[in-house]
Design a protein around this motif. Sequence first.
Motif, mmCIF file in Angstrom:
data_model
loop_
_atom_site.group_PDB
_atom_site.id
_atom_site.type_symbol
_atom_site.label_atom_id
_atom_site.label_comp_id
_atom_site.label_asym_id
_atom_site.label_seq_id
_atom_site.Cartn_x
_atom_site.Cartn_y
_atom_site.Cartn_z
ATOM 1 N N LYS A 54 0.838 -1.203 0.000
ATOM 2 C CA LYS A 54 0.000 0.000 0.000
ATOM 3 C C LYS A 54 0.869 1.249 0.000
ATOM 4 O O LYS A 54 0.606 2.212 -0.735
ATOM 5 C CB LYS A 54 -0.918 0.005 1.222
ATOM 6 C CG LYS A 54 -2.073 -0.980 1.179
ATOM 7 C CD LYS A 54 -2.922 -0.847 2.430
ATOM 8 C CE LYS A 54 -4.080 -1.844 2.428
ATOM 9 N NZ LYS A 54 -4.893 -1.732 3.667
ATOM 10 N N CYS A 55 1.891 1.228 0.843
ATOM 11 C CA CYS A 55 2.833 2.358 0.927
ATOM 12 C C CYS A 55 3.509 2.595 -0.421
ATOM 13 O O CYS A 55 3.637 3.736 -0.876
ATOM 14 C CB CYS A 55 3.863 2.069 2.014
ATOM 15 S SG CYS A 55 5.410 2.990 1.884
ATOM 16 N N ASP A 56 3.938 1.514 -1.083
ATOM 17 C CA ASP A 56 4.617 1.626 -2.369
ATOM 18 C C ASP A 56 3.677 2.197 -3.430
ATOM 19 O O ASP A 56 4.108 3.010 -4.272
ATOM 20 C CB ASP A 56 5.119 0.243 -2.790
ATOM 21 C CG ASP A 56 5.897 0.291 -4.094
ATOM 22 O OD1 ASP A 56 6.917 0.998 -4.145
ATOM 23 O OD2 ASP A 56 5.465 -0.364 -5.068
ATOM 24 N N TYR A 57 2.409 1.835 -3.395
ATOM 25 C CA TYR A 57 1.441 2.328 -4.369
ATOM 26 C C TYR A 57 1.206 3.830 -4.196
ATOM 27 O O TYR A 57 1.221 4.592 -5.171
ATOM 28 C CB TYR A 57 0.123 1.569 -4.226
ATOM 29 C CG TYR A 57 -0.939 1.993 -5.212
ATOM 30 C CD1 TYR A 57 -0.907 1.544 -6.528
ATOM 31 C CD2 TYR A 57 -1.958 2.860 -4.835
ATOM 32 C CE1 TYR A 57 -1.879 1.944 -7.448
ATOM 33 C CE2 TYR A 57 -2.932 3.262 -5.741
ATOM 34 C CZ TYR A 57 -2.886 2.799 -7.043
ATOM 35 O OH TYR A 57 -3.836 3.206 -7.949
ATOM 36 N N ILE A 58 1.012 4.261 -2.953
ATOM 37 C CA ILE A 58 0.799 5.689 -2.674
ATOM 38 C C ILE A 58 2.050 6.499 -3.022
ATOM 39 O O ILE A 58 1.976 7.571 -3.633
ATOM 40 C CB ILE A 58 0.410 5.891 -1.198
ATOM 41 C CG1 ILE A 58 -0.945 5.242 -0.925
ATOM 42 C CG2 ILE A 58 0.372 7.378 -0.846
ATOM 43 C CD1 ILE A 58 -1.335 5.217 0.541
#
Length: 379
Positions: A92-96
């Motif tokens: 999720k962090c990588d996507y944001i």
Amino acid sequence: MTSSQETASRVPLVIAGYAVPIAGMVLSTGLRLFVKFTGPTEDHFHADDYLITLATMLEVAYSIVMLVVGVGHGFGKHAATLSIHDLEIFLKCDYIASHLYNVGLASVKLGILALYYRIFPIPWFRKTIIGCAVFVGLWITTIEIFMGLLCRPLEAFWDASVKGTCFNSSALSYYVNTSNMITDIVIFALPIGVIVRLRTSLENKIALCVIFSIGFITCGISAARLAFVFAQSSSDITWDGVDLGVLSAFESFGGILCANLPIIYRIFKQAAQKVSSGGSSAPKTTRVQYGRESTNYASRSRPRRTRLSETFSEQWIQLQNGSTNDSQYPDPDSTTDFAVQKAVDVETGMELVRVSTSNIPSNAITVQREFHQMVETRR
């Protein structure tokens, strides 16, 4: 094997790889804002200043997200040693962070193009800049659309239990990085052709080319990132993705630094001039800052002129002071020596001319004025 993976860590590299770009971006943009706030009112903020400030905030946010959330949930460690919860949070962090990085990168490109548009008032060149800006706008729009449609439903990107269909993330990464490198090369090469055509000294041309060519280092970083795109398809993304993440942070830093250099270089130039003048025994002369007219001769109701280079801010014209007898005035046909110096002001795109005269009678009046000339090359 499992024990060696559990003890292995690339966290120190991640911390250094994001902390250094954060400090560099904040410092360089901070100096840019300092120059703008302390300068003349009419030169405070332009479109490029807003875009680079926005880009700095986005890229710093990207680095902070990867540094805090990413490291806190396994970035820099082997994925096999992480819990399912940590792996989901990291994805999720990588996507944001990818959204922050891409939009920030587009803002850097647009900010550099806006700077070119402002300091190079050449019609054909400005049309080229507008075309490049339109392309960058379409480029980032395409990327964001693909990012939004990366998986259907989107939760399938980070939650393996959700059934869905996803695009090939490696192919998207190749497209983003390849197109990013090509646009970087074009953008940083644009002003070189204009600079070499300026009617100024070779020394000034070299200095300007160096300032605007530092961006090619960023192109090298973009090329290096292509070698690590394979990490996007790796099952050990939290370990193999470290190189790609760190290079992305330094690429952002390089782009922002290149956009700030034409503005903040004056701070270092003025500091060097103060140091050199402080150790000189030559008599000091009063200078008018950044092309402002002297208050002794300028009307207060007249608007202040555009800020020019401090080195060429004073222009001198000699007027005769004597009796009304014609014999007291110099012969119009007499020879007077003139010395002309030229330089290009990086911020305004003007070619500045300094005129000085010799063989001046002892009873002359010295009047301080400004003289500048804008040179436009037509093809």
